[in-house]
Design a protein around this motif. Structure first.
Motif, PDB file in Angstrom:
ATOM      1  N   ASP A   9     -13.952   3.693   3.422  1.00 23.56           N
ATOM      2  CA  ASP A   9     -12.530   3.420   3.195  1.00 23.56           C
ATOM      3  C   ASP A   9     -12.100   3.942   1.828  1.00 23.56           C
ATOM      4  O   ASP A   9     -11.086   4.647   1.697  1.00 23.56           O
ATOM      5  N   PHE A  10     -12.857   3.608   0.804  1.00 21.85           N
ATOM      6  CA  PHE A  10     -12.545   4.050  -0.551  1.00 21.85           C
ATOM      7  C   PHE A  10     -12.586   5.576  -0.642  1.00 21.85           C
ATOM      8  O   PHE A  10     -11.697   6.213  -1.226  1.00 21.85           O
TER       9      PHE A  10
ATOM     10  N   ARG B 291      -9.483   7.259   0.759  1.00 24.62           N
ATOM     11  CA  ARG B 291      -8.302   7.152  -0.098  1.00 24.62           C
ATOM     12  C   ARG B 291      -8.365   8.142  -1.259  1.00 24.62           C
ATOM     13  O   ARG B 291      -7.355   8.737  -1.637  1.00 24.62           O
TER      14      ARG B 291
ATOM     15  N   SER C 140     -16.847  -0.250   3.297  1.00 23.99           N
ATOM     16  CA  SER C 140     -15.981  -0.190   2.115  1.00 23.99           C
ATOM     17  C   SER C 140     -16.054   1.179   1.456  1.00 23.99           C
ATOM     18  O   SER C 140     -15.042   1.709   0.987  1.00 23.99           O
TER      19      SER C 140
ATOM     20  N   ASN D 272      -5.121   2.435  -5.112  1.00 24.18           N
ATOM     21  CA  ASN D 272      -4.696   2.271  -3.726  1.00 24.18           C
ATOM     22  C   ASN D 272      -5.677   1.411  -2.948  1.00 24.18           C
ATOM     23  O   ASN D 272      -5.290   0.555  -2.139  1.00 24.18           O
ATOM     24  N   TYR D 273      -6.972   1.618  -3.184  1.00 24.72           N
ATOM     25  CA  TYR D 273      -8.006   0.842  -2.490  1.00 24.72           C
ATOM     26  C   TYR D 273      -7.888  -0.637  -2.821  1.00 24.72           C
ATOM     27  O   TYR D 273      -7.901  -1.501  -1.933  1.00 24.72           O
ATOM     28  N   TYR D 274      -7.732  -0.944  -4.108  1.00 27.32           N
ATOM     29  CA  TYR D 274      -7.680  -2.348  -4.502  1.00 27.32           C
ATOM     30  C   TYR D 274      -6.307  -2.973  -4.263  1.00 27.32           C
ATOM     31  O   TYR D 274      -6.183  -4.192  -4.235  1.00 27.32           O
TER      32      TYR D 274
ATOM     33  N   HIS E 206      -7.116  -3.860  -0.705  1.00 28.07           N
ATOM     34  CA  HIS E 206      -8.267  -4.764  -0.593  1.00 28.07           C
ATOM     35  C   HIS E 206      -8.405  -5.508  -1.915  1.00 28.07           C
ATOM     36  O   HIS E 206      -9.137  -5.073  -2.800  1.00 28.07           O
TER      37      HIS E 206
ATOM     38  N   ASP F  47       0.861  -1.173   0.000  1.00 31.87           N
ATOM     39  CA  ASP F  47       0.000   0.000   0.000  1.00 31.87           C
ATOM     40  C   ASP F  47       0.903   1.230   0.000  1.00 31.87           C
ATOM     41  O   ASP F  47       2.026   1.190   0.504  1.00 31.87           O
TER      42      ASP F  47
END
Length: 418
Positions: free
Chosen positions: A332-333, A336, A329, A403-405, A408, A73
């Motif tokens: 969080d997304f 970012r 989710s 960055n999110y994926y 995650h 990350d």
């Protein structure tokens, strides 16, 4: 306390059983479609090692390739006086690996490395002119190393993108869905307003619907140029689409994320800054009631776990499970994306905001709404009219997606590095 009857105990057992079956159905069909996205196990506390670093000047960009033992990350930051691009790579150690110089780079003076927070690798690129790093993580090649690729565009950060470079995998590469079995993550892009609805209008006559369509189309191109991602647009031209239809389009394409793009307005011209929203708890509750009342529970809801066939109590529990994970989710997304927007724009609010926007109400698709700037502010209206700023906003959103994926990684996708 009243002792539970045999009927009460039977109902509790039924609800628990349905909850277990629901989670098994969701987990077995791909967590990202449901919003159940978990961190990749390699992103845990253990340190990621850098085995080598290569650097070279290419036409249009200077590239650094870090061979790493696992996916990572990262966060980026641009600084002035002097010009620097900072990349913080979490849980990573450089060890004794040296950082090569690039002779004749028009953008990079030198690169330095340090340790941040005791665990993170901090890379500092001293720049000759302002340039925004473009970052992608590639899965293992034949030598079994992951690669962190950092590009510094020679054109200033908005003109050169990851797109169409011969030495990166194309969307037809074996890393994509098809022969290798990986599926693309679908990102639904929703340019707000359109057609008879111009949205907000700035003092110079700038229409919100035109600006956000431009940003949306640039974001589409960036996503389509990123291996492992696929873009779906709710509109690609100047047409009006009902709010509920926008979410229906995303659901019909099995979208993994939903991004609505807007340009804010306020009665005071002094209001300024970008914001990112996700759904509020009240909005989620009202949407749950609407779903249950309208029976909009198709067989493919939440990866095959249908609400149909259950009584209202059980269906309510299942829907609550879906919405809780999806909202987590989404937040969080959104966080970012907000951090990356802060690198290119003043933020109106430094934290993710929550509201009951209709387009954010899909119970099983993490959804955010990006307010790119205040079109009612004369200075920000001028920025919004700039194609370079539109590109920066689109690039920031893409970085948030990536960055999110990276953190995650849904199973069965390229980001999971299977």
């Amino acid at each position: 306390m009243k002792k539970p009857t045999q009927s009460d105990l039977a109902r509790r057992a039924m609800v628990d059983a349905e909850r277990r079956r629901f989670l098994q159905a969701a987990c077995g069909t791909g967590l990202a479609a449901y919003g159940l996205t978990f961190a990749h196990p390699v992103l845990a506390a253990r340190s990621v090692a850098v085995s080598s670093v290569n650097a070279a000047r290419h036409e249009g960009f200077t590239r650094y390739v870090f061979r790493i033992s696992a996916p990572v990350d990262f966060e980026t930051l641009l600084l002035d006086d002097p010009l620097r691009a900072v990349v913080d790579v979490r849980g990573t150690q450089l060890g004794g690996v040296s950082l090569p110089a690039v002779s004749g780079s028009p953008v990079v003076e030198r690169v330095r490395a340090g340790v941040r927070n005791g665990t993170d690798l901090r890379l500092v690129f001293d720049l000759k002119k302002r340039a925004r790093p473009q970052i992608i993580i590639l899965p293992p090649a034949e030598d079994s190393d992951h690669r962190l690729v950092i590009d510094l565009p020679h054109g200033g950060g908005a003109e050169t993108t990851i797109a169409k470079r011969d030495d990166l995998p194309s969307r037809n590469s074996t890393l994509q869905s098809g022969s290798s079995g990986f599926r693309d993550l679908v990102v639904a892009i929703d340019p707000g307003h359109g057609g008879k609805d111009p949205g907000a209008i700035g003092r110079r006559g700038t229409r919100e619907k035109d600006i956000v369509l431009n940003i949306g189309l640039q974001l589409r191109d960036l996503i389509e140029s990123t291996p492992g991602l696929r873009a779906v647009m709710t509109r690609e031209d100047d047409r009006y689409i009902h709010l509920r239809e926008r979410t229906r389009i995303a659901r019909s394409h099995d979208a993994d994320l939903f991004i609505s793009v807007h340009a804010d307005a306020f009665r005071l011209a002094s209001a300024k800054g970008a914001s990112v929203y996700c759904l509020s708890q009240n909005g989620a509750s009202s949407e749950a009631a609407r779903w249950l009342a309208a029976k909009e529970n198709s067989a493919d809801f939440v990866g095959g776990a249908s609400l149909s066939g259950h009584d209202e109590d059980v269906a309510s529990v299942l829907l609550d499970l879906a919405q809780t994970k999806t909202l987590e989710s989404s937040i969080d997304f959104a966080d970012r994306v907000l951090k990356r927007l802060g690198n290119v724009a003043r933020l109106h609010k430094k934290d993710v905001q929550q509201a009951g926007f209709a387009v954010l109400k899909s119970p099983d698709i993490p959804s955010i709404l990006v307010e790119s700037a205040f079109i009612s502010n004369p200075d920000e209206e001028m920025r919004l009219r700039s194609s370079s700023y539109q590109r920066e906003v689109a690039q920031s959103i893409l970085e948030g997606v990536n960055n999110y994926y990276t953190a995650h990684a849904p199973q069965g996708t390229r980001y999971a590095m299977l």
